[in-house]
Design a protein around this motif. Structure first.
Motif, PDB file in Angstrom:
ATOM      1  N   CYS A 447       0.847  -1.188   0.000  1.00  0.00           N
ATOM      2  CA  CYS A 447       0.000   0.000   0.000  1.00  0.00           C
ATOM      3  C   CYS A 447       0.886   1.242   0.000  1.00  0.00           C
ATOM      4  O   CYS A 447       1.873   1.308   0.741  1.00  0.00           O
ATOM      5  N   ALA A 448       0.516   2.231  -0.801  1.00  0.00           N
ATOM      6  CA  ALA A 448       1.302   3.453  -0.916  1.00  0.00           C
ATOM      7  C   ALA A 448       0.474   4.656  -0.491  1.00  0.00           C
ATOM      8  O   ALA A 448      -0.589   4.928  -1.059  1.00  0.00           O
ATOM      9  N   THR A 478      -0.844  -2.068  -4.619  1.00  0.00           N
ATOM     10  CA  THR A 478      -2.192  -2.305  -5.123  1.00  0.00           C
ATOM     11  C   THR A 478      -3.186  -1.283  -4.584  1.00  0.00           C
ATOM     12  O   THR A 478      -4.278  -1.121  -5.121  1.00  0.00           O
ATOM     13  N   ARG A 479      -2.832  -0.612  -3.498  1.00  0.00           N
ATOM     14  CA  ARG A 479      -3.715   0.416  -2.919  1.00  0.00           C
ATOM     15  C   ARG A 479      -2.932   1.717  -2.800  1.00  0.00           C
ATOM     16  O   ARG A 479      -1.763   1.727  -2.392  1.00  0.00           O
ATOM     17  N   TRP A 480      -3.599   2.809  -3.147  1.00  0.00           N
ATOM     18  CA  TRP A 480      -2.989   4.128  -3.102  1.00  0.00           C
ATOM     19  C   TRP A 480      -3.899   5.056  -2.319  1.00  0.00           C
ATOM     20  O   TRP A 480      -5.130   5.014  -2.463  1.00  0.00           O
ATOM     21  N   LEU A 481      -3.308   5.895  -1.506  1.00  0.00           N
ATOM     22  CA  LEU A 481      -4.097   6.801  -0.684  1.00  0.00           C
ATOM     23  C   LEU A 481      -3.421   8.164  -0.620  1.00  0.00           C
ATOM     24  O   LEU A 481      -2.247   8.262  -0.229  1.00  0.00           O
ATOM     25  N   ALA A 482      -4.146   9.198  -1.021  1.00  0.00           N
ATOM     26  CA  ALA A 482      -3.603  10.559  -0.972  1.00  0.00           C
ATOM     27  C   ALA A 482      -3.831  11.142   0.426  1.00  0.00           C
ATOM     28  O   ALA A 482      -4.930  11.036   0.986  1.00  0.00           O
ATOM     29  N   LEU A 483      -2.793  11.754   0.992  1.00  0.00           N
ATOM     30  CA  LEU A 483      -2.869  12.387   2.310  1.00  0.00           C
ATOM     31  C   LEU A 483      -2.372  13.825   2.217  1.00  0.00           C
ATOM     32  O   LEU A 483      -1.559  14.152   1.354  1.00  0.00           O
ATOM     33  N   ASP A 484      -2.862  14.654   3.110  1.00  0.00           N
ATOM     34  CA  ASP A 484      -2.361  16.030   3.163  1.00  0.00           C
ATOM     35  C   ASP A 484      -0.902  16.057   3.590  1.00  0.00           C
ATOM     36  O   ASP A 484      -0.124  16.885   3.127  1.00  0.00           O
ATOM     37  N   ARG A 485      -0.543  15.137   4.498  1.00  0.00           N
ATOM     38  CA  ARG A 485       0.846  14.994   4.935  1.00  0.00           C
ATOM     39  C   ARG A 485       1.043  13.573   5.440  1.00  0.00           C
ATOM     40  O   ARG A 485       0.093  12.933   5.899  1.00  0.00           O
ATOM     41  N   LEU A 486       2.255  13.087   5.352  1.00  0.00           N
ATOM     42  CA  LEU A 486       2.547  11.749   5.852  1.00  0.00           C
ATOM     43  C   LEU A 486       2.695  11.794   7.366  1.00  0.00           C
ATOM     44  O   LEU A 486       3.266  12.740   7.911  1.00  0.00           O
ATOM     45  N   PRO A 487       2.186  10.781   8.065  1.00  0.00           N
ATOM     46  CA  PRO A 487       2.370  10.745   9.521  1.00  0.00           C
ATOM     47  C   PRO A 487       3.850  10.652   9.869  1.00  0.00           C
ATOM     48  O   PRO A 487       4.604   9.910   9.223  1.00  0.00           O
ATOM     49  N   VAL A 488       4.258  11.424  10.861  1.00  0.00           N
ATOM     50  CA  VAL A 488       5.645  11.357  11.321  1.00  0.00           C
ATOM     51  C   VAL A 488       5.646  11.170  12.828  1.00  0.00           C
ATOM     52  O   VAL A 488       4.677  11.502  13.520  1.00  0.00           O
TER      53      VAL A 488
END
Length: 513
Positions: A447-448, A478-488
């Motif tokens: 997943c990306a 196989t799965r893509w998800l757009a985020l406002d920011r990556l969790p850190v």
């Protein structure tokens, strides 16, 4: 220098009115820092602190925090910086493991004192605006003990995947060796104004703090409310007239994505550490600041900030690998296989570091120490778990972590290799690839998560098609998800566990392309 405390004394005598630390409108000269940390050291000695005793710091980023650090060092204590806003349940096991003699606390930490006292019977000294009735550190001049280079300076706790914190102690000698070398290598001098962006609980702060103190430079602490806001950070660099900016790639990538990297006329040096810097974001920075060298410091907490260094003066291409470089002064690098034998150049091996930066071992954990620190041909090495190659240019290149290798559909896959490729896709600012348990599949599902440049989600089919030009089919998410920011996490590194939870919590998965 005999110890890290000697740095402040030296500059206080050389240039007492030179600015040492700045935090907003608050600042300390070297003379003031020396005098005030002497007073705190006297209070710590009166509270029973002796050589090797731990002193927990529950103090927010401030001039008072730096004063506390040097007060502890001057008492020959060992400072243990913890995150003041972390949950008590997270802090308690760290405090218990440290067994502090004293806790230096800010009023903001008052709600934690129950957990502190339950974890360890430590005295409490207050800093800042103390609650009514609290005793303040202070007192007249007292004879201070002379520190030694082999004294422990600090104890940091790494965030292990098991949930059990591992303490990493580091000596004055290791820090002095690293900071003196890196300040000389980068040309940091007394006229520099350098950033202090990292939390003291993250070892990149050791570079910020002691790189400045070795040189007699001014350390400009980044106010906490600016931490993750690209526009405000850019304003801070500009208004503080910083000559050196050091941060982590997640923050710098966000700044590149917002287009705020500009108009930094005083900036003459940029340093990053802690994670992989996506080539497109690094290129953005370098094109915006032509002529400014960019330095990658690479290494784990166990080796005192970094054991590899690479300075780039030419912007990389969007698909170019970014080197982690060569050994820093006083350290050695080796690439070994599972049988502890050197691997040929160009072959992936596991990174081992040796030399002056090595920790004495994990805090009161001989089993973990024995597993991680190995003696090969009479040399003591630290096994990093990082994979790398030695390139034809004589520089090392990072290839991910052993613990980020997974099996999916029968194939062994390096998640960091996919992450690097996904971060170079058109319209993608940053990416993180994880493997999520998927019942019914052979292994786990790739997943990306990604941050789109324009803010709107991108077509997964297009992303997979573009990625297929560089990766085989079995490595395509196989799965893509757009985020406002990556969790850190609190250190600014991508929190892969949080990314996994995001995918697990999404009710309707994005299109599988």
């Amino acid at each position: 220098m005999q110890s890290l405390a000697s740095l402040v004394r030296h500059h206080a005598r050389r240039a007492p009115d030179a600015v040492a630390v700045v935090h907003g409108a608050d600042r300390l000269t070297y003379g003031e820092l020396d005098e005030q940390s002497d007073q705190l050291a006297g209070a710590l000695l009166a509270a029973g602190v002796g050589p090797g005793d731990r002193v927990v710091l529950l103090v927010p980023r401030s001039t008072g925090l730096i004063r506390s650090v040097f007060g502890v060092l001057k008492s020959r204590g060992v400072y243990v910086p913890l995150e003041i806003d972390a949950p008590a349940a997270r802090l308690a096991p760290r405090i218990a493991a440290a067994e502090p003699r004293v806790v230096i606390a800010h009023p903001r930490a008052a709600h934690l004192l129950g957990a502190v006292r339950a974890a360890a019977p430590a005295a409490v000294l207050w800093t800042g605006d103390s609650p009514p009735g609290a005793a303040r550190p202070g007192g007249g001049p007292v004879p201070l003990p002379e520190g030694r280079r082999d004294d422990l300076a600090y104890l940091l706790f790494t965030s292990g995947s098991t949930g059990v914190p591992k303490g990493v102690p580091i000596t004055h000698d290791s820090v002095l060796t690293f900071a003196t070398w890196v300040a000389g290598e980068l040309g940091i001098g007394p006229d520099d104004r350098v950033s202090g962006h990292s939390a003291l609980s993250f070892d990149f702060s050791v570079f910020d703090l002691y790189g400045a103190m070795v040189a007699g430079a001014a350390l400009h602490l980044v106010p906490e409310h600016l931490n993750l806001v690209p526009d405000l950070l850019a304003g801070f660099i500009r208004e503080s007239r910083l000559t050196q900016w050091s941060s982590v790639p997640s923050v710098m990538t966000a700044m590149a994505g917002r287009g705020v990297v500009r108009d930094f006329p005083d900036l003459r040096r940029v340093v990053w550490s802690g994670d992989v810097f996506p080539a497109p974001a690094l290129r953005h920075w370098m094109l915006a600041l032509p002529g400014v060298p960019f330095t990658n410091l690479f290494g784990p907490t166990e080796t005192t900030v970094a054991s590899c260094i690479a300075t780039l003066s030419v912007p990389p291409g969007a698909a170019d690998p970014i080197p982690i470089g060569r050994a820093v002064g006083g350290d050695r690098v080796a690439l070994l296989d599972d049988d502890l034998r050197p691997v040929p150049a160009g072959t992936i091996g596991e990174l081992y570091f040796a030399g002056a930066g090595l920790s004495p071992g994990y805090w009161r954990d001989p089993g973990a120490t024995e597993r991680a620190f190995r003696v090969v041909d009479g040399i003591r090495w630290y096994r990093t778990g990082d994979l790398a190659t030695l390139g034809p240019d004589g520089l090392y290149y990072f290839h991910g972590r052993r613990d980020r290798q997974v099996k999916s559909r029968g194939y062994r896959i390096e998640l960091d290799e996919i992450t690097a490729a996904a971060g170079r896709l058109t319209g993608v600012v940053a990416a993180a690839v994880v493997a999520v348990d998927a019942p019914g599949l052979a292994g786990r599902e790739l997943c990306a998560a990604y941050v789109p440049a324009g803010g709107a989600a991108l077509d997964p089919a297009r992303l997979r098609a573009e990625l297929s030009a560089t990766l085989p089919t079995y490595m395509l998410p196989t799965r893509w998800l757009a985020l406002d920011r990556l969790p850190v996490n609190t250190n600014g590194k991508i929190d892969h566990g949080a990314v996994v939870r995001v995918f697990e919590d999404v009710a309707a998965a994005p299109s599988h392309g």
